[in-house]
Write an enzyme that holds these catalytic residues in place. Structure first.
Site, PDB file in Angstrom:
ATOM      1  N   HIS A 110     -42.518 -23.996  12.826  1.00  0.00           N
ATOM      2  CA  HIS A 110     -40.880 -23.982  12.949  1.00  0.00           C
ATOM      3  C   HIS A 110     -40.449 -22.552  12.320  1.00  0.00           C
ATOM      4  O   HIS A 110     -41.234 -21.800  11.607  1.00  0.00           O
ATOM      5  CB  HIS A 110     -40.383 -24.912  11.993  1.00  0.00           C
ATOM      6  N   ASP A 111     -39.411 -21.973  13.103  1.00  0.00           N
ATOM      7  CA  ASP A 111     -38.701 -20.617  12.683  1.00  0.00           C
ATOM      8  C   ASP A 111     -39.617 -19.382  13.030  1.00  0.00           C
ATOM      9  O   ASP A 111     -39.521 -18.256  12.582  1.00  0.00           O
ATOM     10  CB  ASP A 111     -38.280 -20.675  11.371  1.00  0.00           C
TER      11      ASP A 111
ATOM     12  N   GLY B  99     -44.995 -21.560   9.387  1.00  0.00           N
ATOM     13  CA  GLY B  99     -43.643 -21.319   9.512  1.00  0.00           C
ATOM     14  C   GLY B  99     -43.182 -19.993   9.335  1.00  0.00           C
ATOM     15  O   GLY B  99     -43.981 -19.078   8.484  1.00  0.00           O
TER      16      GLY B  99
END
Length: 262
Positions: A121-122, A139
């Protein structure tokens, strides 16, 4: 005309260009958008608020747009955006973002992403990167343009890897890697600068000399980081052809948050 295998399950709300091809047993969710000329292999799952550009090749057995592996995630409408002309080989996993950190995972254009790569994520992956088999991005990792990562490498959350850097096979990357550098190992160490990659990309002798000097200032003269940055900035006037390279390095060092790899 689109070519969707009869065993594929494509939600009626998904937006696929007419030229998209979808292989057998693939599942595509309602919030997915796929651009012109992209091909999706068999047994893939594309879900979440995922937008995919044009002319990508997504091979079989990929999971694209699944929820993040983050216990704080509670179903918020975050997303994943993939650019154009990427090659995504088998068994890769790309996750959507989490709130509070932009909420979006991005992959740029013309990337060569090999089997079993995980993009958490991200993360923000630039353009023309090469991620070899079993590269794992935790992340919030950021990869600049033209980064090369060797197989079986893990990159710690929030780490930044600068443009044109190369990370060797089976490395553990827990600090930021400045642009142009060549690193590998566990613990990670800087081995030099990415001479071969830069030559392949058409760097002139003047630019290569400036990169060599930046490496020397950072790693070979015992300077503090601020002293090295000051000397690096002076190179722009000494070698105008490398002014953009100097600015790239200085900007990266100014924004390094985990300390730079030594």
């Amino acid at each position: 005309m689109s070519s969707i295998h009869p065993t594929a399950i494509v939600d009626p709300q998904a937006e696929l260009d007419d030229s998209v091809s979808v292989g057998p047993y693939t599942v595509i969710g309602p919030h997915v958008k796929v651009g012109t000329g992209t091909s999706i292999g068999a047994h893939c799952v594309l879900e979440g608020r995922t937008t995919i550009g044009r002319d990508n090749r997504i091979f079989q057995f990929n999971s694209i747009g699944a929820i993040p592996q983050d216990k704080k995630y509670a179903g918020e409408p975050t997303g994943l955006v993939i650019g154009d002309r990427n090659t995504i080989r088998e068994f890769c996993t790309f996750n959507i973002g989490v709130p509070g950190a932009g909420g979006i995972t991005t992959v740029g254009d013309d990337n060569w992403i090999m089997a079993y790569t995980h993009i958490a994520h991200d993360c923000h992956v630039g353009h023309r990167t090469t991620l070899a088999n079993s590269t794992t991005l935790a992340g919030h990792v950021e990869l600049g343009d033209w980064v090369t990562v060797g197989g079986l490498t893990g990159i710690h959350q929030f780490v930044k890897v600068g443009a044109h850097a190369m990370v060797g096979f089976a490395s553990a990357v827990s600090q930021d890697v400045p642009p142009f550098m060549l690193v590998d190992g566990n613990p990670l160490a800087v081995r030099g600068y990415n001479t071969v990659g830069l030559r392949r990309r058409g760097f002139s002798s003047e630019r290569l000399a400036a990169v060599r000097q930046m490496h020397k200032l950072l790693y070979r003269e015992g300077r503090t980081l601020e002293q090295a940055r000051e000397a690096i900035r002076a190179l722009a006037a000494q070698t105008p052809a490398a002014a953009d390279d100097v600015a790239l390095m200085d900007g990266f060092l100014a924004n390094a948050t985990r300390g730079i790899a030594r």
